[in-house]
Design an enzyme around this catalytic site. Structure first.
Site, PDB file in Angstrom:
ATOM      1  N   PRO A 369      36.248   0.276  21.062  1.00 40.15           N
ATOM      2  CA  PRO A 369      35.381  -0.619  20.524  1.00 40.15           C
ATOM      3  C   PRO A 369      36.032  -0.985  18.920  1.00 40.15           C
ATOM      4  O   PRO A 369      36.539  -0.180  18.783  1.00 40.15           O
ATOM      5  CB  PRO A 369      34.426  -0.464  20.391  1.00 40.15           C
ATOM      6  CG  PRO A 369      34.010   1.128  20.795  1.00 40.15           C
ATOM      7  CD  PRO A 369      35.216   1.421  21.520  1.00 40.15           C
ATOM      8  N   VAL A 372      36.225   1.371  15.150  1.00 38.63           N
ATOM      9  CA  VAL A 372      35.219   2.743  15.316  1.00 38.63           C
ATOM     10  C   VAL A 372      36.522   4.207  15.251  1.00 38.63           C
ATOM     11  O   VAL A 372      36.344   5.215  15.068  1.00 38.63           O
ATOM     12  CB  VAL A 372      35.244   3.534  17.079  1.00 38.63           C
ATOM     13  CG1 VAL A 372      34.079   3.169  17.648  1.00 38.63           C
ATOM     14  CG2 VAL A 372      36.987   3.354  17.436  1.00 38.63           C
ATOM     15  N   SER A 736      29.137  -3.539  38.552  1.00 37.09           N
ATOM     16  CA  SER A 736      28.033  -2.075  38.208  1.00 37.09           C
ATOM     17  C   SER A 736      26.766  -2.370  37.875  1.00 37.09           C
ATOM     18  O   SER A 736      25.802  -2.070  38.081  1.00 37.09           O
ATOM     19  CB  SER A 736      28.493  -1.418  36.914  1.00 37.09           C
ATOM     20  OG  SER A 736      28.351  -2.712  35.861  1.00 37.09           O
ATOM     21  N   LYS A 779      28.238   2.883  27.901  1.00 34.44           N
ATOM     22  CA  LYS A 779      26.879   2.717  29.009  1.00 34.44           C
ATOM     23  C   LYS A 779      24.931   3.351  28.393  1.00 34.44           C
ATOM     24  O   LYS A 779      24.453   2.674  28.028  1.00 34.44           O
ATOM     25  CB  LYS A 779      26.613   2.349  29.819  1.00 34.44           C
ATOM     26  CG  LYS A 779      27.842   0.936  30.422  1.00 34.44           C
ATOM     27  CD  LYS A 779      27.512   0.867  32.102  1.00 34.44           C
ATOM     28  CE  LYS A 779      28.796   0.168  32.470  1.00 34.44           C
ATOM     29  NZ  LYS A 779      28.669   0.487  34.319  1.00 34.44           N
TER      30      LYS A 779
END
Length: 845
Positions: A369, A372, A736, A779
């Site tokens: 992302p 970072v 998911s 997640k």
């Protein structure tokens, strides 16, 4: 003779003198009417003669009165009329001045002004040379000499200049002041003074200073331009003679000799450079052509630029790598916190380089992302290896010529970014950072992603051919590092050539360490503050991370810290605090700022002799109250328990290019015809997951005693179901969310609440199996940021938990589920038990 009555054309842009020609634009109402009624409809020569009045603006409306007209005008012949409607209707007139006239009386103003005029110059003067030079006097002789001197200073090879020289001899002297004034550089005010000079003697006296001024200006201009003109003549005339007749150089052509020396030096550089045999052969052929080519040819500059580029390229020049692994580890740890995978890969490369010198440069792709540290870690890798660093931004590039360059047959051709970067760094083993490789475009100019296939293939890039160079260049020693936010938009062929290294988002603990090691010292330095003036404890940093930012990287955190430093900088600059106000801009000083300090205690600490740069209240301690004053109310709150206060709500986990996110799934039912409604900008895969979930629940409704509002086991019997996935403006897709939808619908039909601290992810099948999904680490970090305690993940994703930091795993409890029974039992307090069936014996009697 001109007519005694003339229509008047009012102009304010230029001044028309007798004997000169002027082009003027007409767009005002009266002037437009004059052109339409007189010039366009007239049939005789007299109808094309108009009076041009200078220094007078025509009103923009017919209703406005005419301004005061200039007394002297010029009778003119309209030679050409051109009309146009863009950008607004207007005419362009080409008029030639005939003679001066004086306005005696204005006869009418509409539709265009007409005046009775008196002619001041006689046209016969311009054709009959009956006056002798003695009668013209000394003024005309002096003017004629200056005029001849001015014209002879110009280039007589130009046809217009030669014609002007003949006019000086053929025209009568009294016509020359008007003509030359219109040719030389004069202002409108000076031309207006010449027009008003009716007497010939006065006209000569006013024009001579203008001629002298122009002559002096030309002399100064020729003095500055003379060396360049001589150089041009020398290039054209002397150089061919020397080449053909072998005439030895003289002192006059020293500059040409220097230019010849440049070509000789260029040839010497080519022969001494360490370029490949093929490139050397091409360069010697081009230098031979260059010697025979005159400098005036456009191809001369193109060939010379090409040869200079070939000489400047680092064919065999490289830097020596620093291979001390211990020093490299310390340097990487100092520059970047966490990122263990990246550091491990760099240290592995160093270790192999110690054992094998001619190792090809790896081609890495950091995927993660924004914020970072993918780009900054590439710079750190170059510093660790002791190599040059060059960044190539590929975001939005849609032309393959940016990578491969243009062919030299095109005008303005240039090499691609790869060759340009090598020329910039000057070595053949730099670190090239291909930034935002996932945002390459595609257009009619080709596909740059396809052009990168050759660059990033270790089996091909040892002979990379740029269209501009047209010879092979070895890129095998270059360390290519690509960065991307997602691999979904990278073509599979390009992705296959790169070694993918995932760079996940940071945990809260990692962000706190990064803030106190790197971000806060950087912001203090940028804002001119010192640790003696401001202190930001770790508790405050945690509040900023959890309440004011929600991101995988640290860019927003950096901006929030910058806002705090700016607010403190204001206080330091003012030299004092706002004291004992409930809406204070900063917190208390030095002690626990959550306790209110009494009003009579603070004034004692401030002395009249306090230093403005370091008042006694320093250091300023930032706490939660100061955060609220500086950054405003918190942007994010822990709202999980509030939103799970009714049945039909469950928490899922989603992956985005920006990191992981928690996602609420809401369901409601109402009387209807058995319709399933899905909202929230869902993709096809997620819609299919919802249909799978409702089908599985309908087939197992009796087993779990799930009923609709009327008590029927057919859940869609006279019942409509609405599933919503906030936020509605964000597009969502993927398999998911299957287990989350099942849990949400089971909560809706059973009337039981899902546990507030449980999040889940996993794909489902029609048989009730839970299949693995991707993005587990992101997640889990999102669930940890949101304050959740239990996470349900597929059994086959257990291996992915090893990538998660130990302290995060200790804070969370993971439930491994292989089927939906296990998911439902973990999601509800007390489990979601299957109702026992009553076995009935059927009589066979």
């Amino acid at each position: 003779q001109i007519p005694s009555r003339l229509p008047l054309l009012l102009t304010h842009e230029g001044v028309l003198l007798p004997g000169s020609t002027m082009r003027t634009s007409v767009d005002s109402p009266r002037n437009m009417q004059l052109v339409r009624s007189r010039l366009l409809k007239g049939t005789s020569l007299r109808s094309t003669i108009i009076g041009v009045i200078p220094n007078t603006s025509d009103p923009t409306s017919d209703c406005d009165d005419l301004p005061s007209l200039h007394r002297i005008g010029t009778a003119a012949l309209a030679v050409q009329v051109v009309g146009s409607n863009w950008p607004k209707p207007h005419y362009t007139l080409l008029v030639t001045g005939l003679c001066r006239f004086q306005i005696l009386q204005l006869l009418k103003e509409k539709p265009y002004p007409v005046a009775e005029v008196e002619q001041l110059d006689r046209l016969e003067q311009f054709t009959n040379q009956h006056k002798s030079e003695e009668e013209l006097g000394e003024l005309s002789e002096q003017f004629y000499k200056y005029a001849v001197q001015l014209v002879e200073m110009l280039d007589m090879s130009v046809p217009a200049v030669a014609k002007l020289r003949r006019l000086l001899d053929n025209l009568p002297r009294e016509a020359l002041p008007d003509i030359l004034t219109s040719i030389i550089r004069t202002s409108n005010q000076e031309k207006l003074q010449i027009l008003d000079a009716v007497r010939l003697e006065e006209r000569f006296k006013m024009t001579i200073p203008l001629l002298v001024r122009q002559i002096e200006g030309l002399k100064l201009l020729q003095k500055t331009r003379k060396p360049k003109q001589d150089d041009d003549k020398r290039v054209v005339a002397i150089r061919p003679n020397r080449r053909i007749n072998h005439i030895p150089s003289t002192t006059e052509d020293e500059e040409e000799e220097e230019d010849h020396d440049d070509v000789v030096m260029l040839e010497k550089k080519i022969r001494t450079s360490s370029m490949s045999e093929q490139a050397l052969k091409v360069c010697l052929k081009e230098i031979k052509r260059l010697k025979k080519m005159p400098q005036s040819m456009p191809e001369y500059a193109l060939t010379r630029n090409y040869l200079e580029l070939m000489v400047e390229l680092p064919w065999n020049k490289s830097t020596k790598d620093r291979l001390e692994i211990r020093a490299a580890r310390i340097l990487l740890d100092n520059d970047h916190y966490a990122m263990e995978k990246l550091k491990k890969r760099v240290l592995e490369y160093l270790a192999v380089r110690q054992l094998k010198n001619n190792l090809k440069g790896p081609i890495l792709c950091f995927v993660g992302p924004p914020g970072v540290g993918k780009t900054s870690v590439g710079r750190s890798i170059a510093k660790t290896l002791g190599r040059e660093f060059h960044r190539i931004a590929l975001g939005g590039v849609c032309d393959q010529s940016d990578i491969r360059g243009h062919r030299r047959t095109y005008v303005g051709s240039m090499p691609g970014r790869i060759i340009n970067g090598l020329k910039t760094v000057g070595v053949n083993n730099p670190v090239f950072l291909l930034d935002e490789v996932d945002k390459l475009g595609k257009s009619l100019q080709g596909d740059p992603a396809a052009a990168l296939l050759e660059v990033l293939d270790p089996e091909q890039n040892h002979s990379f051919t740029d269209h501009y160079l047209n010879v092979a260049f070895d890129l095998s020693q270059v360390l290519f590092i690509a960065t991307a936010n997602t691999t979904a938009t990278i073509p599979p062929a390009l992705l296959d050539r790169m070694e993918i290294i995932q760079v996940p988002g940071y945990t809260q603990e990692e962000k706190i360490e990064i803030a106190h090691r790197h971000l806060i010292p950087k912001q203090l330095e940028q804002h001119g503050l010192t640790p003696q003036q401001i202190q930001i404890p770790q508790v405050t940093t945690l509040d900023i991370i959890s309440r004011y930012t929600r991101e995988a990287g640290v860019r927003s955190l950096d901006r929030k810290l910058g806002a705090i430093c700016r607010a403190v900088a204001v206080k330091v600059a003012e030299g004092q605090h706002k004291e004992t106000k409930p809406d204070r801009a900063e917190a208390g000083e030095g002690e626990d700022c959550k306790e209110h300090v009494t009003e009579d205690a603070k004034p004692e600490s401030i002395s009249d002799t306090a230093d403005l740069a370091l008042p006694p209240e320093m250091p300023i301690l930032i706490d939660f109250h100061a955060l609220k004053d500086i950054l405003g109310p918190p942007l994010y709150e822990m709202e999980v328990s509030e939103r799970l206060s009714q049945p039909g709500v469950a928490i899922g986990l989603a992956w985005t290019p920006l990191g992981g996110e928690i996602m609420f799934v809401e369901a409601s039912r109402m009387d209807g015809e058995g319709q399933l409604t899905l909202t929230g900008q869902l993709g096809d895969v997620m819609k299919e997951s919802a249909h799978l979930a409702i089908s599985w629940l309908r087939s197992n409704a009796k087993r779990y005693q799930l009923t609709n509002a009327s008590g029927s086991f057919d859940l869609l019997d006279n019942t409509d179901i609405h599933l919503h996935f906030p936020a509605g403006a964000v597009t969502k897709d993927g398999p998911s969310a299957g287990v989350t939808i099942v849990t949400c619908l089971a909560s809706l039909f059973s009337g039981r609440l899902v546990c507030s601290d449980v999040a889940m992810t996993g794909e489902i099948t029609l048989r009730g199996l839970v299949l693995p999904v991707g993005g587990i680490k992101d997640k889990v970090l999102a669930a940890h940021r949101a304050g959740l305690k239990r996470i349900i993940i597929p059994q086959r994703n257990e291996k992915d938990l090893e990538e998660i930091a130990v302290n995060v795993r200790q804070d969370l409890m993971f439930v491994m589920a292989s089927c939906l029974d296990e998911v439902l039992n973990a999601a509800f307090d007390g489990g979601f038990a299957v109702k026992p069936r009553v076995e009935r014996l059927n009589s066979k009697l």
